[in-house]
Design a protein around this motif. Structure first.
Motif, PDB file in Angstrom:
ATOM      1  N   TRP A 222      21.028 -86.935  44.002  1.00 43.07           N
ATOM      2  CA  TRP A 222      20.639 -87.974  43.052  1.00 43.07           C
ATOM      3  C   TRP A 222      21.821 -88.892  42.728  1.00 43.07           C
ATOM      4  O   TRP A 222      21.699 -90.111  42.704  1.00 43.07           O
ATOM      5  CB  TRP A 222      20.076 -87.293  41.796  1.00 43.07           C
ATOM      6  N   LEU A 223      22.972 -88.274  42.505  1.00 45.52           N
ATOM      7  CA  LEU A 223      24.144 -89.061  42.119  1.00 45.52           C
ATOM      8  C   LEU A 223      24.993 -89.453  43.333  1.00 45.52           C
ATOM      9  O   LEU A 223      26.051 -90.075  43.170  1.00 45.52           O
ATOM     10  CB  LEU A 223      24.991 -88.274  41.118  1.00 45.52           C
ATOM     11  N   ASN A 224      24.533 -89.043  44.507  1.00 45.87           N
ATOM     12  CA  ASN A 224      25.251 -89.340  45.754  1.00 45.87           C
ATOM     13  C   ASN A 224      26.722 -88.941  45.635  1.00 45.87           C
ATOM     14  O   ASN A 224      27.628 -89.718  45.915  1.00 45.87           O
ATOM     15  CB  ASN A 224      25.108 -90.837  46.081  1.00 45.87           C
ATOM     16  N   ASN A 225      26.955 -87.718  45.173  1.00 47.20           N
ATOM     17  CA  ASN A 225      28.323 -87.250  44.950  1.00 47.20           C
ATOM     18  C   ASN A 225      28.452 -85.800  45.437  1.00 47.20           C
ATOM     19  O   ASN A 225      27.970 -84.869  44.800  1.00 47.20           O
ATOM     20  CB  ASN A 225      28.654 -87.348  43.453  1.00 47.20           C
ATOM     21  N   ALA A 226      29.111 -85.650  46.585  1.00 45.48           N
ATOM     22  CA  ALA A 226      29.235 -84.316  47.192  1.00 45.48           C
ATOM     23  C   ALA A 226      30.107 -83.376  46.363  1.00 45.48           C
ATOM     24  O   ALA A 226      30.035 -82.154  46.525  1.00 45.48           O
ATOM     25  CB  ALA A 226      29.797 -84.444  48.598  1.00 45.48           C
ATOM     26  N   LEU A 227      30.932 -83.937  45.479  1.00 45.65           N
ATOM     27  CA  LEU A 227      31.820 -83.081  44.667  1.00 45.65           C
ATOM     28  C   LEU A 227      31.032 -82.139  43.760  1.00 45.65           C
ATOM     29  O   LEU A 227      31.505 -81.062  43.409  1.00 45.65           O
ATOM     30  CB  LEU A 227      32.744 -83.942  43.807  1.00 45.65           C
ATOM     31  N   ILE A 228      29.824 -82.551  43.388  1.00 38.52           N
ATOM     32  CA  ILE A 228      28.995 -81.718  42.508  1.00 38.52           C
ATOM     33  C   ILE A 228      28.670 -80.383  43.192  1.00 38.52           C
ATOM     34  O   ILE A 228      28.509 -79.365  42.530  1.00 38.52           O
ATOM     35  CB  ILE A 228      27.704 -82.483  42.126  1.00 38.52           C
TER      36      ILE A 228
ATOM     37  N   ALA B  90      26.426 -87.466  34.663  1.00 34.58           N
ATOM     38  CA  ALA B  90      25.753 -88.679  35.143  1.00 34.58           C
ATOM     39  C   ALA B  90      25.891 -89.832  34.156  1.00 34.58           C
ATOM     40  O   ALA B  90      26.070 -90.988  34.543  1.00 34.58           O
ATOM     41  CB  ALA B  90      24.281 -88.389  35.405  1.00 34.58           C
ATOM     42  N   ILE B  91      25.790 -89.495  32.863  1.00 34.82           N
ATOM     43  CA  ILE B  91      25.887 -90.527  31.818  1.00 34.82           C
ATOM     44  C   ILE B  91      27.150 -90.215  31.031  1.00 34.82           C
ATOM     45  O   ILE B  91      27.347 -89.068  30.635  1.00 34.82           O
ATOM     46  CB  ILE B  91      24.669 -90.460  30.862  1.00 34.82           C
ATOM     47  N   ALA B  92      27.972 -91.210  30.813  1.00 37.72           N
ATOM     48  CA  ALA B  92      29.231 -90.967  30.103  1.00 37.72           C
ATOM     49  C   ALA B  92      28.960 -90.213  28.805  1.00 37.72           C
ATOM     50  O   ALA B  92      28.134 -90.643  27.993  1.00 37.72           O
ATOM     51  CB  ALA B  92      29.903 -92.291  29.808  1.00 37.72           C
ATOM     52  N   PRO B  93      29.636 -89.061  28.581  1.00 36.86           N
ATOM     53  CA  PRO B  93      29.353 -88.259  27.391  1.00 36.86           C
ATOM     54  C   PRO B  93      29.628 -89.023  26.093  1.00 36.86           C
ATOM     55  O   PRO B  93      30.582 -89.784  26.001  1.00 36.86           O
ATOM     56  CB  PRO B  93      30.326 -87.079  27.506  1.00 36.86           C
ATOM     57  N   SER B  94      28.737 -88.828  25.133  1.00 34.09           N
ATOM     58  CA  SER B  94      28.928 -89.412  23.806  1.00 34.09           C
ATOM     59  C   SER B  94      28.231 -88.484  22.823  1.00 34.09           C
ATOM     60  O   SER B  94      27.488 -87.593  23.242  1.00 34.09           O
ATOM     61  CB  SER B  94      28.301 -90.805  23.742  1.00 34.09           C
TER      62      SER B  94
ATOM     63  N   ALA C 200      19.552 -75.135  43.560  1.00 31.60           N
ATOM     64  CA  ALA C 200      18.700 -76.299  43.836  1.00 31.60           C
ATOM     65  C   ALA C 200      19.021 -77.449  42.871  1.00 31.60           C
ATOM     66  O   ALA C 200      19.078 -78.618  43.276  1.00 31.60           O
ATOM     67  CB  ALA C 200      17.230 -75.910  43.727  1.00 31.60           C
ATOM     68  N   LEU C 201      19.249 -77.117  41.611  1.00 35.53           N
ATOM     69  CA  LEU C 201      19.592 -78.149  40.615  1.00 35.53           C
ATOM     70  C   LEU C 201      20.897 -78.843  40.995  1.00 35.53           C
ATOM     71  O   LEU C 201      21.010 -80.073  40.913  1.00 35.53           O
ATOM     72  CB  LEU C 201      19.772 -77.493  39.242  1.00 35.53           C
ATOM     73  N   THR C 202      21.880 -78.039  41.409  1.00 36.65           N
ATOM     74  CA  THR C 202      23.180 -78.594  41.799  1.00 36.65           C
ATOM     75  C   THR C 202      23.019 -79.509  43.011  1.00 36.65           C
ATOM     76  O   THR C 202      23.573 -80.618  43.052  1.00 36.65           O
ATOM     77  CB  THR C 202      24.160 -77.443  42.122  1.00 36.65           C
ATOM     78  N   ALA C 203      22.246 -79.033  43.990  1.00 27.69           N
ATOM     79  CA  ALA C 203      22.027 -79.833  45.202  1.00 27.69           C
ATOM     80  C   ALA C 203      21.289 -81.130  44.863  1.00 27.69           C
ATOM     81  O   ALA C 203      21.641 -82.211  45.359  1.00 27.69           O
ATOM     82  CB  ALA C 203      21.237 -79.021  46.214  1.00 27.69           C
TER      83      ALA C 203
END
Lengths: 376, 291
Positions: A118-124, A342-346, A110-113
């Protein structure tokens, strides 16, 4: 009983229901935090976990301590308990773990879906071997229930389920022919490595990431070390030489890892699994490194609690509630992966992920103990 | 690929022991006959017609169907496959390990029998009559090359393939894996496989308009090109081949609904291109003995 008396009784029970910090819980707590960080690839803080300083990671520690705990449970059972009752008591834990695996897998899907939406990215949807759930739902749902489909990083509980299912057998062998336990475990492990056998996965073709036939060795080793017996007596007698040997193994493991001395599976002789550092098959390099760590650090808890009491109490609290903390930790790791995507890693994001994750794990442990107290 | 029922049985044992149902076995989708939509010679309309004569080792170059027709140079440059050739000369069976990520497992295909390894198995059996071909699929979705390489080095010893089809690069490009790390991992693994006398075919990145201008995507593609040239390894340029199809057959849909993965036809083309590249290099051998 007046209110004051009730409160006093509750307070008394409260003290009784929370185990005092101890070595097993402490190291298990350390393992839980390490697993949380290791399951977020690329996390800056991951480089400080012990997998970067030797050939093993927290999985070995976790499984060894599980065997250790099983021994404590077996030893606490009355000798008069019939074999059937003993088996039922030990096997019951497997059902709890199985249920936990199904629950966390469902939430992870469910989290992955949700992240994909949320990010509109089917690759996830293909992360961590999840694609089959969405691409081939009919067979994959069966696979999840029968444990032949395991999401990436959600693959240690299935091992745990199988090991706990073996719990009654281990308990009975220990009761009737204790001397046969470790040699039998070694023989199964050696045969597994010789022939490279493993449980197949389905519908994604492959093999279990944690091969139970290999990993049972470290579980049984933990069981043997967890209570009195000839092995424990020998260790007591040769305590210092064993610690020195453990230290040498730890140092060699550190040098080997830092220098990237990892034997190439395609170059070593057959049966190749005896010569490589393979996690799936718990190869000798990993097994003996894990033993080296135990030999070197085992028994040092009194020193830690003397000087680092709050830290010991904190990790022990996590370790006391390991199943809940592990489940929440696994889901937090996946959440961490999503946040970092989702947020560029830092370093700042990684720091927030670790602080939020470890705090949530400690709240889970605290709530779990609070619930126990309320039940009393 | 007789793996399906094996895995299901193993799992059933686990659950049966927990007392939670055993009736699922009947639901196991048995491995169907490998019927694919592979091109028959009749509809082959490739730009490079297949040789009519089989090679000395009985291999016929696989023809391309009209939908998947792409010039040879867009698919792969010639490179030797010595282990495969010697196996064909000495035996009548070939074991191929197809490893990689979602494109190997078959995300976007309507069934597992439509993924590229399944379709390829049928195509190669058509091109190599009397040779028993087994393709073992070890695709894990979302995996980057470093993780696949770890699995590959162990699986290669356990499965003992004659050829490894290594589909790679897409996830590394999307997840911004360091190009140098990618390059090092791939080279090291190819060299180790060759020391063990296992041929390698690299199967390149997925074509998608979304990433056509992405710098990292381009960098990983270039790294693969360099590796293939430096090590003289057969490299199926999946991106270039599919881009050619997208450019020349605008009405033909080769991507699935997610706009990224291939659909059944896309996987058919992918399998055809690999079959063509592999058989062409086995065929070439008759005229150009391996050095």
């Amino acid at each position: 009983m007046n209110d004051v008396a009730v409160s006093a009784a509750l307070l008394d029970r409260k003290v009784k229901t929370t185990r005092a910090p101890n070595e097993i819980d402490f190291w298990r707590g350390i393992a839980l935090v390490s697993i949380f960080m290791n399951h977020i690839p690329g996390l800056w803080y991951e480089k400080f976990t012990h997998k970067n300083f030797g050939y093993t990671d927290s999985a070995e520690l976790f499984v060894l301590l599980a065997g250790w705990s099983l021994r404590i449970l077996v030893d606490s059972q009355p000798r008069s308990l019939t074999p059937l009752r003993l088996s039922l008591r030990l096997g019951g834990r497997a059902v709890t773990l199985y249920a936990a695996q199904l629950v966390i897998t469902t939430i992870a899907i469910a989290l992955t879906a949700a992240a994909a939406l949320w990010l509109n990215n089917a690759l996830i949807l293909q992360w961590n071997n999840t694609a089959a759930v969405f691409e081939e739902p009919v067979s994959t749902h069966i696979g999840i229930v029968i444990l032949t489909h395991q999401l990436g990083y959600f693959d240690i509980l299935p091992l745990y389920v199988v090991l706990m299912m073996m719990g009654p057998i281990i308990g009975l062998i220990y009761r009737y022919i204790p001397a046969a336990l470790l040699p039998l475990s070694f023989a199964i492990w050696a045969a597994t490595l010789t022939f490279g056998v493993n449980i197949p996965t389905w519908p994604v073709e492959g093999r279990w990431y944690f091969n139970p036939m290999a990993w049972q060795l470290i579980f049984v080793t933990g069981f043997v070390l967890g209570g009195s017996g000839p092995v424990k007596s020998s260790i007591e007698r040769w305590r210092m030489p064993i610690r020195v040997l453990g230290g040498i193994i730890v140092i060699l493991g550190y040098i080997g890892t830092v220098q990237l001395w990892f034997p190439e599976p395609l170059d070593v002789p057959e049966p190749f699994l005896f010569f490589v550092a393979d996690k799936t098959f718990l190869t000798p390099l990993r097994y003996f490194h894990a033993l080296g760590l135990v030999a070197f650090f085992g028994g040092s808890f009194w020193l830690l609690i003397k000087y680092l009491r709050p830290i010991c109490r904190f990790f022990s609290m996590l370790g006391r509630n390991s199943l809940y903390v592990f489940c929440i930790g696994s889901l937090l790791s996946l959440s961490g992966q999503i946040v970092r995507f989702a947020i560029a890693p830092s370093l700042l994001i990684d720091t927030i992920v670790v602080i939020v994750g470890v705090s949530a794990m400690s709240v889970t442990a605290w709530v779990s103990e609070w619930r126990t107290r309320l039940r009393d | 690929m007789a793996h399906t029922s094996e895995g299901l049985k193993a799992g059933l044992l686990v659950v049966a022991a927990l007392g939670l149902g055993t009736a699922w076995a009947q639901l196991s989708p048995a491995q169907p006959p490998a019927g694919t939509e592979a091109a028959s010679p009749k509809d082959a309309g490739g730009t490079d017609p297949a040789p009519a004569e089989p090679s000395a080792n009985g291999v016929v170059q696989h023809p391309l169907s009209s939908q998947c027709a792409v010039p040879n140079k867009e698919i792969a440059a010639p490179a030797p496959l010595p282990a495969m050739i010697s196996k064909l000369e000495s035996g009548k069976s070939l074991r191929i390990l197809a490893i990689g990520s979602s494109s190997t497992w078959g995300v976007g295909a309507t069934s597992r029998q439509k993924n590229y390894p399944s379709q390829l198995e049928t195509m190669l059996e058509q091109s190599m009559k009397d040779v028993n071909i087994e393709i073992v699929n070890r695709g894990v979705s979302g995996e980057t090359t470093e993780t696949t390489a770890d699995r590959l080095r162990t699986e290669a010893v356990l499965i003992k393939p004659d050829l490894v089809l290594w589909q790679l690069g897409t996830n590394d490009a999307v997840q911004h894996v360091d190009v140098e790390t990618f390059d090092h991992t791939v080279r090291k693994t190819i060299k180790a496989l060759r020391r063990k006398h296992i041929d390698v075919v690299l199967v390149g990145l997925q074509y998608t308009p979304t990433y056509s201008r992405d710098e990292h995507y381009i960098a990983i593609r270039e790294a693969l090109n360099r590796i293939a040239t430096d090590l003289n390894v057969l490299y199926v340029k999946r991106y270039a081949a599919m881009e050619f199809i997208a450019r020349t057959k605008a009405n033909m849909k080769v991507l699935s609904d997610d706009g990224f993965h291939l659909n059944d036809l896309g996987y058919q083309c992918m399998a055809e291109h690999i079959a063509q590249a592999v058989t062409a290099n086995l065929f070439v051998r008759r005229k150009k003995p391996a050095s």
